[in-house]
Design an enzyme around this catalytic site. Structure first.
Site, short mmCIF file in Angstrom:
data_model
loop_
_atom_site.label_atom_id
_atom_site.label_comp_id
_atom_site.label_asym_id
_atom_site.label_seq_id
_atom_site.Cartn_x
_atom_site.Cartn_y
_atom_site.Cartn_z
N PRO A 19 -6.83 73.68 -0.57
CG PRO A 19 -7.29 75.98 -0.70
CD PRO A 19 -6.75 74.83 -1.25
CD GLN A 72 -8.22 79.39 0.29
OE1 GLN A 72 -8.86 78.57 0.91
NE2 GLN A 72 -8.00 79.13 -0.96
CB CYS A 102 -15.04 79.54 -1.06
SG CYS A 102 -16.09 78.69 0.27
CG HIS A 173 -12.46 74.65 -8.90
ND1 HIS A 173 -12.68 74.32 -7.93
CD2 HIS A 173 -13.16 74.15 -9.79
CE1 HIS A 173 -13.64 73.29 -8.18
NE2 HIS A 173 -13.87 72.90 -9.22
CG ASN A 213 -8.63 72.85 -7.74
OD1 ASN A 213 -9.58 73.57 -7.02
ND2 ASN A 213 -8.47 71.47 -7.24
N GLY A 214 -9.60 70.95 -10.04
CA GLY A 214 -11.21 70.75 -10.20
C GLY A 214 -11.17 69.46 -11.01
N GLY A 215 -11.68 68.50 -10.40
CA GLY A 215 -11.95 67.38 -10.99
C GLY A 215 -10.67 66.32 -11.49
N GLY A 235 -7.84 68.00 -4.76
CA GLY A 235 -8.46 68.09 -3.45
C GLY A 235 -8.99 66.71 -3.19
NE ARG A 236 -14.77 66.94 -4.73
CZ ARG A 236 -15.70 66.73 -5.62
NH1 ARG A 236 -16.92 66.20 -5.48
NH2 ARG A 236 -15.43 67.39 -6.89
#
Length: 338
Positions: A19, A72, A102, A173, A213-215, A235-236
């Site tokens: 999200p 979410q 967040c 994350h 999650n993360g990177g 994500g990105r």
């Protein structure tokens, strides 16, 4: 209710698109669904009060093709979150997820998001309240800690609270969130990644569903994580280079890969979708802004991006602009930096 809840988890949960505020709206999700039929898609975080009192079609509406899709929620009031979760379930979402990660100023001012890492008992109360009113899975997405917290006891305390409340999954994350001193953008990059902390959480909770999650920037990296945890969330990387989602069904979920992307059919589908959106009062750029990175690595990709970034933003732009942009791409020539 418990049997139904478990039956909705499914293999789709092994890979998810994270999200992302201002990114994963309904148009983004429709686009991503054309590339992967099995990835779990998430809405942007929507505050519980907005769900209860706002324009539900605008906030919660989605195309049936988006399934499996999770809602979410942001908030810290168990009663409001329960009401919002019930509304989301009635709208047809496949999962309700609570944001505990967040770090934005808006979230901090409302005392939710990553702030909730400091109050695991409250997070548990929120999860328990939502579970009481919905039959679909209730999950949590968090950080490994915030500010000066020690990630070892902080993440354990949060995890224990959500498990005791009946959460079906925990997405972590693998970074701290620094609420004091870093911007939301900086919080996505500056705090160091600590994947091992998430691995230790999974090792200590082998029966629990834990995603990371993360990177994570590639599907090769995702595969490596899947040897240690239950699921991965991009994500990105998924947003900026969406073509990689076409490999998800085969490489992550263990089903036959669909092969090369039929870009012409994809563009036709998205042009027709954009035409329907425009006819309903929307604008072309609402759709095409999520498609900027589609042809990364192909000759003509720069021109494609230029057309979508300029001409598609005109008030009267129609689907023909998307077709014009596609015509600038040479699919026979792939290079590292188009």
């Amino acid at each position: 209710m418990e049997k139904e809840r478990k039956s909705r988890l499914g293999a789709n949960r092994r890979f998810a698109v994270a999200p992302m505020i201002d990114w994963t709206d309904r148009h983004c999700r429709f686009f991503h669904r054309q590339l992967s039929k099995r990835a779990l898609l998430y809405t942007e975080m929507i505050v519980a009060d907005a769900v209860i009192h706002g324009d539900r079609e605008r906030l919660l509406g989605f195309d049936p093709s988006e399934h499996p899709v999770a809602l979410q929620l942001g908030g810290s009031d168990p009663a409001k979150l329960a009401a919002a979760a019930a509304i989301g379930a009635a709208c047809g979402y496949d999962e309700i997820n609570l944001n505990v990660g967040c770090p934005s100023d808006r979230v901090q001012s409302g005392a939710f998001g990553a702030c909730l890492m400091k109050t695991p008992a409250l997070v548990g109360a929120c999860v328990a309240a939502m579970r009481q009113v919905v039959a679909i899975p209730v999950t949590v997405k968090c950080r490994i800690g915030v500010d000066d917290q020690d990630p070892e006891p902080a993440l354990d305390a949060l995890a224990d609270a959500v498990w005791q409340a009946g959460a079906d999954a925990l997405w972590v994350h693998a970074r701290k969130a620094w609420l004091d001193g870093l911007s939301p953008k900086e919080n996505r990059d500056i705090p160091p990644l600590d994947y091992d902390r998430v691995y230790r959480l999974k090792a200590a909770n082998p029966e629990r569903f834990i995603g990371i999650n993360g990177g994570i920037g590639s599907l090769d990296a995702a595969h490596a994580h899947l040897a240690r945890v239950d699921a991965v969330m991009l994500g990105r990387a998924a947003y900026q280079q969406p073509a990689l989602l076409a490999q998800v069904d085969g490489l992550i979920d263990g089903v036959p890969a669909a092969g090369e992307i039929d870009f012409a059919a994809l563009i036709d589908t998205m042009a027709a979708y954009a035409a329907r959106h425009i006819a309903a009062g929307g604008r072309l750029s609402h759709v095409t802004r999520h498609m900027i990175g589609l042809f990364h690595g192909f000759a003509g990709a720069r021109r494609y991006r230029q057309i979508l970034s300029s001409e598609a933003t005109a008030h009267d732009a129609g689907p023909e602009i998307l077709m014009k942009a596609f015509a600038a791409v040479d699919l026979s020539v792939s290079r590292d930096a188009a």
